[in-house]
Design a protein around this motif. Sequence first.
Motif, short mmCIF file in Angstrom:
data_model
loop_
_atom_site.label_atom_id
_atom_site.label_comp_id
_atom_site.label_asym_id
_atom_site.label_seq_id
_atom_site.Cartn_x
_atom_site.Cartn_y
_atom_site.Cartn_z
N TYR A 24 -24.86 -1.96 -5.28
CA TYR A 24 -25.34 -0.33 -4.46
C TYR A 24 -26.10 0.11 -4.66
O TYR A 24 -27.31 -0.67 -4.65
N TYR A 60 -23.14 -3.16 -10.80
CA TYR A 60 -22.66 -2.54 -11.80
C TYR A 60 -21.19 -3.27 -12.33
O TYR A 60 -20.54 -2.87 -10.72
N LYS A 62 -18.10 -2.42 -14.25
CA LYS A 62 -17.14 -1.26 -15.28
C LYS A 62 -17.29 -2.11 -16.30
O LYS A 62 -17.19 -1.89 -17.60
N SER A 68 -25.25 -5.85 -15.69
CA SER A 68 -25.86 -4.76 -14.32
C SER A 68 -26.81 -5.35 -14.54
O SER A 68 -28.47 -5.62 -15.31
N HIS A 140 -25.53 7.06 -17.65
CA HIS A 140 -24.47 7.16 -16.42
C HIS A 140 -24.54 8.56 -16.30
O HIS A 140 -23.57 9.21 -17.55
N HIS A 143 -19.74 8.56 -11.37
CA HIS A 143 -19.24 7.89 -10.20
C HIS A 143 -18.11 8.39 -9.37
O HIS A 143 -17.14 8.96 -10.16
N TYR A 151 -18.40 4.89 -1.59
CA TYR A 151 -18.35 5.39 -3.36
C TYR A 151 -20.03 5.51 -3.47
O TYR A 151 -20.19 4.18 -3.33
N ARG A 152 -20.03 5.81 -4.58
CA ARG A 152 -21.23 6.68 -5.22
C ARG A 152 -20.94 6.34 -6.49
O ARG A 152 -20.42 6.68 -7.87
N ARG A 153 -22.43 5.73 -7.28
CA ARG A 153 -22.49 5.74 -9.38
C ARG A 153 -23.86 5.81 -9.12
O ARG A 153 -24.84 5.93 -8.16
N GLU A 186 -29.07 7.31 -7.29
CA GLU A 186 -27.58 7.23 -6.47
C GLU A 186 -27.24 6.35 -5.76
O GLU A 186 -28.40 6.66 -4.72
N ARG A 189 -21.88 2.19 -2.65
CA ARG A 189 -21.77 0.71 -2.76
C ARG A 189 -22.00 0.28 -1.91
O ARG A 189 -21.25 0.67 -0.34
#
Length: 190
Positions: A24, A60, A62, A68, A140, A143, A151-153, A186, A189
């Motif tokens: 990201y 990251y 999951k 990470s 966290h 996301h 796509y964001r996290r 933030e 991806r």
Amino acid sequence: MKKILLAGLLALGFAVPGVQAAEYKIDTQGQHAFIQFKIQHLGYSWLYGRFNDLSGHFTYDKDNPDASEVVVNIDPASIDTNHAERDKHLRSDEFLHVAEHPEAKFVSTSFEDHGDGTATLKGDLTLHGITKPVTIDAEHVGHGPDPWGGYRRGFRGTTKIALKDFGIDYDLGPKAREVALTLSIEGVRQ
């Protein structure tokens, strides 16, 4: 050697079969990331500020969040406390000495996921030309897809650092020896 090659490929963003880590880029262009700070002033009030210019990235996975990694670059000359004269003083050799130390940087060394949306992020912070380990309490935030096809996290982190640890020894009173930092990161991806 295989570990070094794999780490290099991930850092360059190549897809490796069986590896789920996503990279990201921290979204600073849209101002969806910031680093704020607060410090007591003489023990009478709180002084708040932020660093306006930062960049970086994180990975990251999951399925393996403990793998990470985070890198954040900060321009200390971008310090902003909403007071031009104070900001000029903070950029001077009595505080950040940005002419001699034009970059601050955080590089993670470990990420420990607690399984409840929180984690402990450890790393090395370089500030004022001095590198010290710091621990960040991370959360966290969330996301998912964004309205622009990305796509964001996002994560939020808090920590405290002692100014003296980084060679800053300006006397603002006994309650002004530590700075509390809040990081809102933030990423988009890649």
